[in-house]
Design an enzyme around this catalytic site. Sequence first.
Site, PDB file in Angstrom:
ATOM      1  CB  CYS A   2       6.398 -15.977 -10.319  1.00 35.27           C
ATOM      2  SG  CYS A   2       6.221 -16.073  -8.299  1.00 35.27           S
ATOM      3  NE  ARG A  27       5.779 -11.886 -14.677  1.00 36.84           N
ATOM      4  CZ  ARG A  27       4.309 -11.784 -14.716  1.00 36.84           C
ATOM      5  NH1 ARG A  27       3.830 -10.963 -15.592  1.00 36.84           N
ATOM      6  NH2 ARG A  27       3.454 -12.544 -14.006  1.00 36.84           N
ATOM      7  CD1 TRP A  74       6.088 -11.019  -6.009  1.00 34.18           C
ATOM      8  CD2 TRP A  74       7.988  -9.775  -6.300  1.00 34.18           C
ATOM      9  NE1 TRP A  74       6.016  -9.616  -5.195  1.00 34.18           N
ATOM     10  CE2 TRP A  74       7.120  -8.910  -5.496  1.00 34.18           C
ATOM     11  CE3 TRP A  74       9.208  -9.257  -6.690  1.00 34.18           C
ATOM     12  CZ2 TRP A  74       7.534  -7.459  -5.214  1.00 34.18           C
ATOM     13  CZ3 TRP A  74       9.518  -7.947  -6.254  1.00 34.18           C
ATOM     14  CH2 TRP A  74       8.620  -7.177  -5.507  1.00 34.18           C
ATOM     15  CG  ASN A 100       2.505 -15.966 -11.203  1.00 34.74           C
ATOM     16  OD1 ASN A 100       2.852 -15.376 -10.122  1.00 34.74           O
ATOM     17  ND2 ASN A 100       2.159 -14.937 -12.316  1.00 34.74           N
ATOM     18  N   GLY A 101       1.081 -17.406  -8.837  1.00 34.24           N
ATOM     19  CA  GLY A 101      -0.302 -17.505  -8.276  1.00 34.24           C
ATOM     20  C   GLY A 101      -0.471 -17.938  -6.781  1.00 34.24           C
ATOM     21  CD  GLU A 483      -0.618   9.047  -2.604  1.00 35.82           C
ATOM     22  OE1 GLU A 483       0.395   9.172  -1.877  1.00 35.82           O
ATOM     23  OE2 GLU A 483       0.088   8.307  -3.618  1.00 35.82           O
ATOM     24  CE  LYS A 487       2.091   8.837  -6.502  1.00 35.95           C
ATOM     25  NZ  LYS A 487       2.267   8.640  -5.202  1.00 35.95           N
ATOM     26  CD  GLU A 490       6.037  10.694  -6.136  1.00 27.48           C
ATOM     27  OE1 GLU A 490       7.302  10.173  -5.910  1.00 27.48           O
ATOM     28  OE2 GLU A 490       4.957  10.126  -5.609  1.00 27.48           O
ATOM     29  CG  HIS A 506      -7.469  27.907   9.993  1.00 32.74           C
ATOM     30  ND1 HIS A 506      -8.061  28.539  11.255  1.00 32.74           N
ATOM     31  CD2 HIS A 506      -8.593  26.830   9.798  1.00 32.74           C
ATOM     32  CE1 HIS A 506      -9.051  28.050  11.642  1.00 32.74           C
ATOM     33  NE2 HIS A 506      -9.695  26.920  10.950  1.00 32.74           N
ATOM     34  CE  LYS A 605       8.181   2.018  -6.224  1.00 33.39           C
ATOM     35  NZ  LYS A 605       7.190   2.854  -6.392  1.00 33.39           N
TER      36      LYS A 605
HETATM   37  C1  AGP Z   1       5.366   7.737  -3.355  1.00 29.46           C
HETATM   38  O1  AGP Z   1       4.978   7.888  -4.664  1.00 29.46           O
HETATM   39  C2  AGP Z   1       6.922   7.952  -3.313  1.00 29.46           C
HETATM   40  N1  AGP Z   1       7.557   6.957  -4.066  1.00 29.46           N
HETATM   41  C3  AGP Z   1       7.605   7.677  -2.013  1.00 29.46           C
HETATM   42  O2  AGP Z   1       6.912   9.029  -1.020  1.00 29.46           O
HETATM   43  C4  AGP Z   1       7.391   6.473  -1.146  1.00 29.46           C
HETATM   44  O3  AGP Z   1       6.086   6.288  -0.727  1.00 29.46           O
HETATM   45  C5  AGP Z   1       8.052   6.340   0.217  1.00 29.46           C
HETATM   46  O4  AGP Z   1       9.566   6.740  -0.176  1.00 29.46           O
HETATM   47  C6  AGP Z   1       7.854   5.322   0.998  1.00 29.46           C
HETATM   48  O5  AGP Z   1       8.521   4.063   0.368  1.00 29.46           O
HETATM   49  P1  AGP Z   1       8.371   2.640   0.915  1.00 29.46           P
HETATM   50  O6  AGP Z   1       6.772   2.541   0.870  1.00 29.46           O
HETATM   51  O7  AGP Z   1       8.974   1.502  -0.087  1.00 29.46           O
HETATM   52  O8  AGP Z   1       8.681   2.591   2.282  1.00 29.46           O
END
Ligand code: AGP
Length: 610
Positions: A2, A27, A74, A100-101, A483, A487, A490, A506, A605
Site C-alpha cells: 500500500c 504501488r 493494495w 502497509n504490511g 522462462e 524473457k 519479449e 531430436h 501487461k
Molecule cells: C511474461 O513476462 C509475460 N508478460 C506474459 O507471458 C504473462 O506471463 C502472461 O500474459 C500471463 O499473464 P498473467 O499472469 O497476468 O495471467
Amino acid sequence: MCGIVGYIGKRDAVPILMEGLQRLEYRGYDSAGAAVVSGGKLAIRKKLGKLRELRNSLEETPLPGGLGIGHTRWATHGQPSEINSHPHADCSGDLCLVHNGIIENYQELKKQLQAEGHDFKSQTDTEIVAHLVEKYYKGDLFAAVQRALLDCEGAYALGVVHKDEPGVLVAARCGSPLIIGVGEGEQFIASDVPAILKQTREVIYLNDGEVAKLTSEGVIVTDLKGNVADKEQVHIDWDAEAAEKAGYPHFMLKEINEQPRVIRDTLRGRIAKSGDNVVLDDMNISDEELKGIEKIIIISCGTAWHAGIVGKYMLEEHTRIPVEVDIASEFRYRNPILVPGKHLVMSVTQSGETADTLASIREAQRQGVKVVSIVNVVGSTIARESDGVIYTQAGPEIGVASTKAYTSQVTAFYLFTIYMGRLNGTISSEKAAKLLAELQTVPGMIEEILKDQDVILECAEAYKEAVSALFLGRSYNFPSALEGALKLKEISYIHAEGYGAGEMKHGPIALVDDKLPVICVAVKSAVYDKMVSNIQEIRARAGKVIAVATRGDEDIHRHADHVISIPQISEMFSPLLVAVPLQLFSYHMAIARGCDVDQPRNLAKSVTVE
Ligand code: AGP
C-alpha cells in the site's frame, strides 16, 4: 504493497496528502482514504476505486486541518471495499491509522480485543492495531503506539493520529518501508521518497522496530521500549521519476531486485509455528475435499504457465498426485475431461484478468470442478470467481516482462505442495520442516546472486548481436529454460527457444553453430551429468555455451564458455535461483540493444482479450 502519506504543520494537510498519494500510484491501489484532525475533531474519508474518487470527494467536501494521514490500499487481506479501506479507527473514533504490511497474529489479537469489548467493522488485519492503541491509550499517543506494537507480529508501516493530540503525528515501521520528511516547521511521513519529494529533500529513514513522534518542532525516534535512536538526516537528489523506480533505471530491474522481499512476503504468515506445516487462509476448500483429489489440472499463460510446470514437478514428486499443465488458450477449446470431486483445477495469473485463463476457470466451474488460483492482484476477476485463492504478495508488477510475479508464483506452489503432502501423508513432519527451512534460505541466496552480475554483463555484451538463442534445461529446470527464452524474446526481440535438453538430438541441434549462444541450466542435480553431455554435444559443434551452474562446481568451466554461478540448493528449489540470472541476462541484452525494457513493443501487461 500500500501507499502511506502523512503531514503535520501549518499548511492544510489534504493537498499534500493527495499529491503524495498520486506519486505512489505505481504501488497500485484499489481504494484510498484520508483522515484530518482539526478543531478537536477527527474526520475520515474513504473511497473505493481510483485515487480520483477520493480527490473528487475531498474537493466537494473539504477537510481543512494541519494534521493528516492518507492511504492507497493494495489489498492483501479482505476484499477491496470502502469498509476495508484505510484509515481504520478505534471504537471511539478518537484515533485512526493507516498501515502497509501484514499483522500475522491479527486473528488471535482480534479475538482477545473482542473479548475485551472492542467492536470491529472491517475484515482487515490493520483494524486490530487501532483497537490495540485504544486499549493502551492514556493520553500519550506515542507511548500507546509503542506499547501496542509490542503485541504485534508481522510487518507494518504505520501513521497514527488522535483527535486530542493535534500537534502529534506518530509513525512506526517493521518490515515495510516508511520514511520521514523533514521540513521547516512541518514534517512528513511516506512509504517512499516520491511521495514527499515536492515538499522536502531532507529525509530520515526509519529502521525496523523504530517509532517516531513528529511535531512541528521536530522528530523523535525511539525503539518500542522508548530508547531514543540517533538518526541521520539524508539529502535526496533523485528526481521524482527515478524515485518511483527507487533509483533503478527501469521498473523491471527494480522488480528483479525486489524478489528477496517478495518471496519473504509470500511466505510471511504461511509457515505454521511448528515449522513443519503450511497455513493457507483463503483456499476455501476443505481438507476433506482436498484429500479426495486424484488429479490436478494447472492452467495459465506465458510466464505463469512456466510456473505451473515447476508446480507439476514438485506436486508429482512430493504428493504423488498426477498433474496436468495446460496453456489456457488450449484448455478452453479442447473439451477437457474433468471429474467433479476428483479433479482440482488451479489457475496461475499475476493480473487475475487474463482472458484465456478466466475462460478456462469458468469452463472448469461449469463442469462442477473446484478452482484454486494463484493470483497477485487481490479482488481481480479471477481471484473473485475462483473457489479459493493463494495470493502471491508480490505487489504491483509494472514491468511488462514478469519477474517477481514468477518467483512468487513458484513459491506459492512450494507452499501448496507442502500443504497437500502433509495432508495426504506423503510428506512427513520432518521432511516438511526441512523443506520449509531450505525454502526460507532462498531470499538470502537471491541477494547473493544480485550482488555479482559480472559474468551476466560479459555475456550480454558478447551476444547482444545474436539473432537467435537456445535455452536448455532438464527436470525442474526445463521450465526455467522456457522462462529464460520467453524473457529474452519479449524484451530484446531476439528469437529464443526453451527446450528440454534431452530433445536436442531430436532436431534443435541442427541449429547449433559458432554464432548461437546456448544457455544451459546445469546446476548440481540428478540430471547434472546428462546436462554436461548435452553441453559437450553443443561444444563439439562450435556452439557457445553459457552455463548456469552451482557455485564451487569447477568441472563445468572445462565445458562452458561462460559460467554464471548460483549458490548450492536442492534441485526442487533451484528454479527460484536460476530465474534471476536469466532475468538479468535478458535485461542487459535488451539494454545493450536499446530496447524499451518496461514496455516492449506489441505487448501488454495483462492480456484481457483472446
Ligand atoms: C511474461 O513476462 C509475460 N508478460 C506474459 O507471458 C504473462 O506471463 C502472461 O500474459 C500471463 O499473464 P498473467 O499472469 O497476468 O495471467
